[in-house]
Design an enzyme around this catalytic site. Structure first.
Site, mmCIF file in Angstrom:
data_model
loop_
_atom_site.group_PDB
_atom_site.id
_atom_site.type_symbol
_atom_site.label_atom_id
_atom_site.label_comp_id
_atom_site.label_asym_id
_atom_site.label_seq_id
_atom_site.Cartn_x
_atom_site.Cartn_y
_atom_site.Cartn_z
ATOM 1 N N ASP A 41 -0.340 -0.803 -4.768
ATOM 2 C CA ASP A 41 -1.635 -0.288 -5.221
ATOM 3 C C ASP A 41 -1.545 1.077 -5.882
ATOM 4 O O ASP A 41 -2.442 1.485 -6.610
ATOM 5 C CB ASP A 41 -2.642 -0.259 -4.060
ATOM 6 C CG ASP A 41 -2.320 0.786 -3.002
ATOM 7 O OD1 ASP A 41 -1.151 1.220 -2.925
ATOM 8 O OD2 ASP A 41 -3.234 1.164 -2.249
ATOM 9 N N ASN A 42 -0.500 1.831 -5.613
ATOM 10 C CA ASN A 42 -0.256 3.124 -6.259
ATOM 11 C C ASN A 42 1.125 3.593 -5.844
ATOM 12 O O ASN A 42 1.846 2.892 -5.125
ATOM 13 C CB ASN A 42 -1.328 4.169 -5.916
ATOM 14 C CG ASN A 42 -1.646 4.291 -4.442
ATOM 15 O OD1 ASN A 42 -2.732 3.937 -3.990
ATOM 16 N ND2 ASN A 42 -0.700 4.787 -3.663
ATOM 17 N N ASP A 72 0.846 -1.197 0.000
ATOM 18 C CA ASP A 72 0.000 0.000 0.000
ATOM 19 C C ASP A 72 0.883 1.249 0.000
ATOM 20 O O ASP A 72 1.594 1.515 0.970
ATOM 21 C CB ASP A 72 -0.893 -0.012 1.248
ATOM 22 C CG ASP A 72 -2.005 1.018 1.182
ATOM 23 O OD1 ASP A 72 -1.798 2.061 0.564
ATOM 24 O OD2 ASP A 72 -3.080 0.763 1.748
ATOM 25 N N ASP A 73 0.851 2.000 -1.090
ATOM 26 C CA ASP A 73 1.604 3.251 -1.230
ATOM 27 C C ASP A 73 3.108 3.029 -1.370
ATOM 28 O O ASP A 73 3.902 3.907 -1.010
ATOM 29 C CB ASP A 73 1.365 4.202 -0.040
ATOM 30 C CG ASP A 73 -0.055 4.727 0.024
ATOM 31 O OD1 ASP A 73 -0.851 4.415 -0.875
ATOM 32 O OD2 ASP A 73 -0.369 5.458 0.987
ATOM 33 N N CYS A 80 -6.258 4.171 -3.329
ATOM 34 C CA CYS A 80 -6.539 2.808 -2.865
ATOM 35 C C CYS A 80 -7.762 2.102 -3.449
ATOM 36 O O CYS A 80 -7.628 1.103 -4.153
ATOM 37 C CB CYS A 80 -6.682 2.820 -1.341
ATOM 38 S SG CYS A 80 -5.200 3.299 -0.457
ATOM 39 N N ARG A 83 -7.770 -1.126 -6.121
ATOM 40 C CA ARG A 83 -8.067 -2.491 -5.673
ATOM 41 C C ARG A 83 -9.243 -3.088 -6.450
ATOM 42 O O ARG A 83 -9.253 -4.285 -6.756
ATOM 43 C CB ARG A 83 -8.345 -2.476 -4.163
ATOM 44 C CG ARG A 83 -7.102 -2.192 -3.370
ATOM 45 C CD ARG A 83 -7.351 -1.629 -1.974
ATOM 46 N NE ARG A 83 -6.103 -1.041 -1.512
ATOM 47 C CZ ARG A 83 -5.140 -1.721 -0.883
ATOM 48 N NH1 ARG A 83 -5.313 -3.001 -0.594
ATOM 49 N NH2 ARG A 83 -4.024 -1.131 -0.540
ATOM 50 N N SER A 132 -8.401 1.885 5.187
ATOM 51 C CA SER A 132 -7.021 2.273 5.470
ATOM 52 C C SER A 132 -6.735 2.344 6.965
ATOM 53 O O SER A 132 -7.623 2.566 7.788
ATOM 54 C CB SER A 132 -6.720 3.633 4.830
ATOM 55 O OG SER A 132 -6.715 3.547 3.420
ATOM 56 N N HIS A 143 -10.673 -2.558 1.694
ATOM 57 C CA HIS A 143 -10.988 -1.217 1.192
ATOM 58 C C HIS A 143 -11.893 -1.202 -0.038
ATOM 59 O O HIS A 143 -11.793 -0.330 -0.891
ATOM 60 C CB HIS A 143 -9.707 -0.431 0.910
ATOM 61 C CG HIS A 143 -9.870 1.035 1.222
ATOM 62 N ND1 HIS A 143 -8.848 1.945 1.146
ATOM 63 C CD2 HIS A 143 -10.968 1.748 1.626
ATOM 64 C CE1 HIS A 143 -9.282 3.150 1.482
ATOM 65 N NE2 HIS A 143 -10.564 3.052 1.780
ATOM 66 N N LYS A 194 -5.578 -5.534 3.963
ATOM 67 C CA LYS A 194 -6.454 -4.386 3.773
ATOM 68 C C LYS A 194 -7.391 -4.628 2.585
ATOM 69 O O LYS A 194 -6.935 -4.848 1.461
ATOM 70 C CB LYS A 194 -5.611 -3.137 3.537
ATOM 71 C CG LYS A 194 -6.411 -1.907 3.140
ATOM 72 C CD LYS A 194 -5.490 -0.722 2.903
ATOM 73 C CE LYS A 194 -6.215 0.430 2.249
ATOM 74 N NZ LYS A 194 -5.356 1.595 2.018
ATOM 75 N N LYS A 211 1.697 9.303 -5.415
ATOM 76 C CA LYS A 211 0.305 8.971 -5.115
ATOM 77 C C LYS A 211 -0.621 10.164 -5.364
ATOM 78 O O LYS A 211 -0.291 11.310 -5.082
ATOM 79 C CB LYS A 211 0.178 8.541 -3.645
ATOM 80 C CG LYS A 211 -1.247 8.276 -3.179
ATOM 81 C CD LYS A 211 -1.280 7.833 -1.733
ATOM 82 C CE LYS A 211 -2.718 7.617 -1.257
ATOM 83 N NZ LYS A 211 -2.782 7.035 0.093
ATOM 84 N N HIS A 248 1.329 2.411 3.952
ATOM 85 C CA HIS A 248 0.393 3.526 4.168
ATOM 86 C C HIS A 248 0.591 4.059 5.587
ATOM 87 O O HIS A 248 0.750 3.272 6.527
ATOM 88 C CB HIS A 248 -1.032 3.005 3.980
ATOM 89 C CG HIS A 248 -2.090 4.064 3.921
ATOM 90 N ND1 HIS A 248 -2.466 4.802 5.025
ATOM 91 C CD2 HIS A 248 -2.873 4.494 2.897
ATOM 92 C CE1 HIS A 248 -3.432 5.638 4.689
ATOM 93 N NE2 HIS A 248 -3.697 5.480 3.393
#
Length: 469
Positions: free
Chosen positions: A285-286, A34-35, A74, A78, A153, A130, A128, A306, A233
């Site tokens: 994810d990004n 994540d991130d 996010c 996803r 998150s 989301h 996660k 991001k 994240h």
């Protein structure tokens, strides 16, 4: 008559054997950070962060260096991964979901888990989610047999996202107990909250523990594990044995801890003699949340991070591992994205996707395996974090059409800020998107903008609704 019945029985048995043979039913593990930025792995150029386990995956597998997510935030990202669709097609393109949100991924959508479960796979999600925290939208409504993780998150609080911490990221890191003092993020098992707040110091390891346990329990049958980590994240946390009190090293600690947990998972797959029948995909994810500096990552040579449609926001590191199936020590610079994973996995399992719905992904399995293939991705549409159409990639060319700022034009600016800003980049020569070629190629700009709108019009016309409460 007897011979006909016997022949039919043998044929049926052979068909059954074909369906469950290892060649047609490889295992799949998707690890979704994540991130995490493009430049946050050793095998993608990081000189500060040590990631020996993921680097080994790359050495034994394949780096995908032109790998895209469908959104720079996010929830939409996803949704795209699991459904093979641009987020707008499944109604989850308008930013991220919050604890007070009343929508989620529609259970009528066909996910990777739905597809593999239909082929007899054991399926699990640990991490996660989301994509909606209501029972109707949690993982078990989307093809997963079991789930343990946070529903949104790790900086969001149950039940209404109020009473959020105002402590600085550095101070949170200096006080590991802040994980349970300042946050009220729930840990959910299946559809039930089992820990409130979740202890974020240990959650990365616990996700991995459950994934390892699930693989051990299902080693005799095909399995799919979706492991979307909560980190890196913000807020950042690690267990005591991975902790360095200096907040300047916070992000490094988190990525190196994730890497160690990836190593544990890969070691388990090896120990169970499953390596040659398992694909492991590691990606993010990004791009990195750059505004958090030492609590955010690096986009490496890419521009921005991001929340933006520049490459740093949506081009992510990706490593594909599968001894005997993936060519070792190779890389692929062909355009591919998370939306292509569903159809590629269907191809690798020699199965077909439902024909009753449009998806945007393509079967690009040959890019993962290094084999020759006729299909390729030449186009990719960019949407903002709020779901607005903003760009198109076509071959080496990338066009961004950024809307004018909402603020009133400044008298100091000589240009008319009410006009959209068009940016044209040659990504083959300028991956860092530093040289705007729009003025030099007006015909190309016009062609790409027309095509961008044409593709978006089809997606908009055929969009499917999300689940709503």
């Amino acid at each position: 008559m007897y011979r006909s019945i016997l022949f039919a029985a043998i044929a049926g048995f052979c068909l059954f054997r074909c369906e469950i043979s290892p060649a047609a039913t490889p295992n799949f593990v998707i690890i979704f950070a994540d991130d995490q930025g493009y430049g946050d792995l050793g095998c993608f150029g990081s000189e500060k962060i040590k990631t020996p386990n993921i680097d080994r995956m790359a050495k034994e597998g394949r780096r995908m260096t032109n790998f895209m997510v469908a959104s720079p935030v996010c929830t939409p990202s996803r949704a795209a991964l699991l459904t093979g669709c641009y987020p707008k097609r499944v109604g989850l393109h308008e930013h991220v979901l919050f604890p007070q949100s009343t929508k989620g991924l529609n259970p009528a959508e066909h996910t990777i888990a739905d597809h593999l479960k239909g082929l007899g796979y054991a399926t699990a999600c640990f991490g996660k989610w989301h994509l909606g925290h209501h029972p109707e939208t949690l993982p078990r409504q989307h093809g997963f047999d079991t789930y343990l993780g946070i529903p949104y998150s790790n900086d969001m609080n149950h039940p209404d996202n109020k009473r959020k911490s105002r402590v600085s990221s550095d101070d949170l890191w200096r006080n590991p107990n802040s994980a349970v003092k300042y946050w009220n993020t729930p840990l959910v098992e299946n559809e039930t909250i089992v820990e409130l707040p979740v202890d974020q110091r240990t959650v990365t390891r616990r996700y991995t523990d459950r994934a390892i346990e699930f693989i051990r329990e299902n080693q005799k049958k095909p399995f799919f594990v979706y492991l979307p980590h909560s980190m890196p994240h913000i807020p950042l946390y690690v267990p005591e044995d991975a902790y360095d009190a200096d907040p300047q090293n916070a992000y490094t600690c988190v990525i190196e801890h994730i890497d160690a947990e990836v190593g544990r998972l890969i070691d388990t797959i090896r120990a169970l003699d499953l390596a040659e029948n398992t694909y492991v995909i590691y990606t993010s994810d990004n791009g990195p949340w750059l505004q958090f500096k030492n609590h955010g990552g690096s986009a490496g040579p890419l521009r921005a991070g991001k929340g933006t449609t520049f490459e740093g926001g949506q081009r992510v590191p990706c490593v594909v591992w599968g001894p005997g199936r993936i060519p070792a020590g190779t890389e692929c610079d062909e355009l591919m994205g998370t939306i292509d994973l569903l159809p590629s996995i269907a191809a690798l399992t020699k199965s077909t996707l439902p024909s009753d719905r449009k998806i945007d992904g393509m079967n690009l399995a040959h890019l993962m395996t290094g084999e020759s293939g006729e299909t390729s991705r030449d186009e990719f549409v960019y949407y903002t974090s709020r779901g607005a159409l903003e760009g198109l990639r076509q071959g080496k060319w990338k066009l961004l059409v950024k809307a004018p700022p909402k603020k009133k034009p400044s008298a100091k600016l000589k240009t008319d800020t009410n006009l959209p800003q068009r940016m044209l980049f040659d990504l083959q020569a300028d991956v860092g998107e530093q040289k705007n070629l729009a003025d030099a190629h007006p015909e190309r700009v016009a062609e790409l903008e027309a095509r961008m709108k044409e593709l978006d019009a089809e997606i908009t016309a055929n969009a499917r609704p999300p689940w709503t409460k």
